[in-house]
Design an enzyme around this catalytic site. Structure first.
Site, PDB file in Angstrom:
ATOM      1  CG  HIS A   1      -2.097  -0.896   1.125  1.00 16.95           C
ATOM      2  ND1 HIS A   1      -2.018  -2.230   1.459  1.00 16.95           N
ATOM      3  CD2 HIS A   1      -3.371  -0.685   0.703  1.00 16.95           C
ATOM      4  CE1 HIS A   1      -3.206  -2.796   1.259  1.00 16.95           C
ATOM      5  NE2 HIS A   1      -4.043  -1.881   0.812  1.00 16.95           N
TER       6      HIS A   1
ATOM      7  CE  LYS B   1      -3.663  -0.549   4.854  1.00 16.40           C
ATOM      8  NZ  LYS B   1      -4.958   0.080   5.151  1.00 16.40           N
TER       9      LYS B   1
END
Length: 265
Positions: free
Chosen positions: A150, A154
């Site tokens: 990600h 995040k």
């Protein structure tokens, strides 16, 4: 069910909230009736461009609704849950990072309202979950590793989606993540224990979301994966879930149930 459902978006100032606002404007199945942000948000009280609505930080004076879509945080979800529970409104939530108490509250609420939870609202990930369940059961003696990637902003790891995939695989093998998950390897860890479900995490750049499950046998392996390149897929999936869920009987639902119902038609 009417063709136009009265919808509220909880967590409307976040990335997913923004995507939902963009999509719901052109989705004539819905009438946007409430937009909720966290207390203290810079958007609180501001008007929503192109509408007569204003961002609100609570559920007081909320109109009659058919369904709430929530991508906020544990506190925001708890407030939305109270509203939906008291008024019998369907709730779709993608909020992760919940503690045991809130998870239990959600389970209890599902006895009174239709409630759909998912760590990832990509329909492709829902299909990946199905495939992983079957593969994990069929190849239960093979090693299993789950790799996710990600963007660098995040905050949680592994991702909620990776954990959900791990839970599906563990259940298919008659075990749990509490028993068999391995979240970190460093130094001299020794040989891999049979039955381990390993997780690896990548963070960087603007990666929307990538998940790969590796089932590794002797001399061969199966790779199942999904790559998201556009965040709007999650908003699209959430709205599909909201349209499907509104009007259902009370209960706990998931995307797999929605896909199964559709495939049975």
């Amino acid at each position: 069910m009417t063709s136009s459902l009265r919808l509220a978006i909880n967590g409307a100032s976040g990335r997913m909230g923004h995507e939902l606002l963009q999509r719901v404007r052109v989705d004539h199945r819905f009438e946007l009736a409430r937009v909720v942000v966290a207390p203290g948000s810079e958007h609180d009280g501001a008007s929503l461009p192109g509408t007569s609505l204003h961002y609100a930080h609570d559920w007081r004076e909320a109109p009659v609704l058919d369904v709430v879509v929530d991508f906020s945080g544990p506190d925001g979800l708890a407030a939305a849950l109270d509203y939906c529970f008291e008024r019998g409104v369907a709730l779709v939530t993608g909020t992760t990072g919940l503690d045991a108490a809130l998870t239990q509250r959600l389970a209890m609420a599902a006895t009174r309202i239709p409630l759909l939870r998912a760590a990832n609202f990509s329909l492709g990930v829902a299909v990946l979950s199905r495939l992983l369940r079957e593969a994990s059961a069929a190849l239960r003696d093979w090693d299993l590793e789950i790799v996710e990637a990600h963007h660098g902003r995040k905050e949680d790891a592994p991702s909620g989606t990776a954990l959900a995939l791990g839970e599906v695989a563990a259940a298919a093998r008659g075990t749990t993540l509490e028993r068999d998950a391995v979240y970190a390897r460093e130094g001299r860890t020794g040989a891999r224990r049979h039955g381990e479900i390993g997780f690896a995490v990548v963070r960087g750049g603007d990666i929307v979301g990538e998940h790969q499950a590796l089932l590794i046998g002797q001399g061969e392996r199966v790779e199942l994966g999904h790559r998201a390149t556009d965040r709007s897929i999650f908003a699209r999936g959430a709205l599909e879930a909201a349209h499907w869920l509104a009007g259902k009987s009370p209960g706990a639902y998931d995307l797999d149930m929605m896909l199964a119902e559709r495939s049975a038609r």
